[in-house]
Design a protein around this motif. Structure first.
Motif, PDB file in Angstrom:
ATOM      1  N   GLU A   1     -67.427  24.754  32.079  1.00  0.00           N
ATOM      2  CA  GLU A   1     -66.551  23.593  32.000  1.00  0.00           C
ATOM      3  C   GLU A   1     -67.347  22.345  31.601  1.00  0.00           C
ATOM      4  O   GLU A   1     -66.880  21.520  30.813  1.00  0.00           O
TER       5      GLU A   1
ATOM      6  N   MET B   1     -63.522  26.981  25.008  1.00  0.00           N
ATOM      7  CA  MET B   1     -62.297  27.074  25.812  1.00  0.00           C
ATOM      8  C   MET B   1     -62.019  28.515  26.207  1.00  0.00           C
ATOM      9  O   MET B   1     -61.601  28.786  27.338  1.00  0.00           O
ATOM     10  N   VAL B   2     -62.274  29.429  25.277  1.00  0.00           N
ATOM     11  CA  VAL B   2     -62.099  30.855  25.589  1.00  0.00           C
ATOM     12  C   VAL B   2     -63.090  31.262  26.680  1.00  0.00           C
ATOM     13  O   VAL B   2     -62.744  31.961  27.635  1.00  0.00           O
ATOM     14  N   THR B   3     -64.333  30.794  26.551  1.00  0.00           N
ATOM     15  CA  THR B   3     -65.354  31.116  27.544  1.00  0.00           C
ATOM     16  C   THR B   3     -64.977  30.552  28.907  1.00  0.00           C
ATOM     17  O   THR B   3     -65.172  31.210  29.935  1.00  0.00           O
TER      18      THR B   3
ATOM     19  N   LYS C   1     -61.929  30.005  29.986  1.00  0.00           N
ATOM     20  CA  LYS C   1     -60.819  30.826  30.509  1.00  0.00           C
ATOM     21  C   LYS C   1     -61.345  32.125  31.121  1.00  0.00           C
ATOM     22  O   LYS C   1     -60.879  32.563  32.174  1.00  0.00           O
ATOM     23  N   VAL C   2     -62.314  32.747  30.442  1.00  0.00           N
ATOM     24  CA  VAL C   2     -62.909  33.983  30.974  1.00  0.00           C
ATOM     25  C   VAL C   2     -63.610  33.702  32.300  1.00  0.00           C
ATOM     26  O   VAL C   2     -63.460  34.458  33.271  1.00  0.00           O
TER      27      VAL C   2
ATOM     28  N   GLU D   1     -62.930  31.334  34.336  1.00  0.00           N
ATOM     29  CA  GLU D   1     -61.897  31.039  35.330  1.00  0.00           C
ATOM     30  C   GLU D   1     -61.267  32.335  35.865  1.00  0.00           C
ATOM     31  O   GLU D   1     -61.033  32.468  37.070  1.00  0.00           O
ATOM     32  N   LYS D   2     -61.028  33.292  34.988  1.00  0.00           N
ATOM     33  CA  LYS D   2     -60.487  34.582  35.438  1.00  0.00           C
ATOM     34  C   LYS D   2     -61.479  35.306  36.336  1.00  0.00           C
ATOM     35  O   LYS D   2     -61.092  35.905  37.348  1.00  0.00           O
TER      36      LYS D   2
ATOM     37  N   ASP E   1     -61.319  33.705  39.676  1.00  0.00           N
ATOM     38  CA  ASP E   1     -60.137  34.154  40.420  1.00  0.00           C
ATOM     39  C   ASP E   1     -60.333  35.557  40.986  1.00  0.00           C
ATOM     40  O   ASP E   1     -59.963  35.830  42.134  1.00  0.00           O
TER      41      ASP E   1
END
Length: 152
Positions: free
Chosen positions: A37, A85-87, A89-90, A92-93, A96
């Motif tokens: 981020e 942004m893709v990185t 999101k990954v 972040e997943k 989670d």
């Protein structure tokens, strides 16, 4: 005095160690997410700087090669932002998933700790009932012994 032995202590110990591992994995995933981020924020700031530089070059004496370099830098930075942004999101997943695993490990540990507490309560009740039984036997023995002594 009787000693309390929990039959599932080995499983509880394993659950505690699994929870510790899950906490470590969660911390690593959190750090990775924060780093990704931060990279994204830096790229966005870099793009804004390039755009400001582009505006300044457009206002000043026209230096076509510099404007083209700045424009291509903006395009490259936009592509880097999309990839980042893709990185993010990954990451972040993954965060989670690590959080879910940690929650699951915590629930399992708490379940086994509650079972241990319940088992200990049962143990204490049994111990108290045995002590009461021994006291009753001792009192009745003394009472019967006193009756024999006075009656004879």
């Amino acid at each position: 005095m009787a000693k309390f032995l929990y039959k599932l202590q080995n499983i509880l110990s394993i659950k505690v160690s699994l929870e510790t591992q899950s906490k470590t994995a969660y911390a690593e995933a959190s750090n990775k997410f924060d780093a990704e981020e931060s990279k994204l924020k830096n790229l966005i700031q870099k793009r804004l700087d390039y755009e400001e530089q582009y505006r300044q070059l457009s206002k000043a004496i026209l230096d076509i090669p510099a404007i083209q370099r700045c424009n291509s830098a903006i395009d490259i930075t936009k592509d880097m932002i999309k990839k980042q942004m893709v990185t993010v999101k990954v990451a972040e997943k993954n965060l989670d998933l690590a959080r879910n695993r940690l929650n699951s490990a915590m629930k399992e540990r708490k379940t086994y700790e509650k079972l241990k507490e319940n088992s200990f309560e049962v143990f204490m009740k049994d111990l108290n009932s045995e002590e009461k039984k021994e006291i009753d036997e001792l009192v009745s023995f003394n009472y019967n012994d006193n009756i024999r002594e006075t009656g004879e």
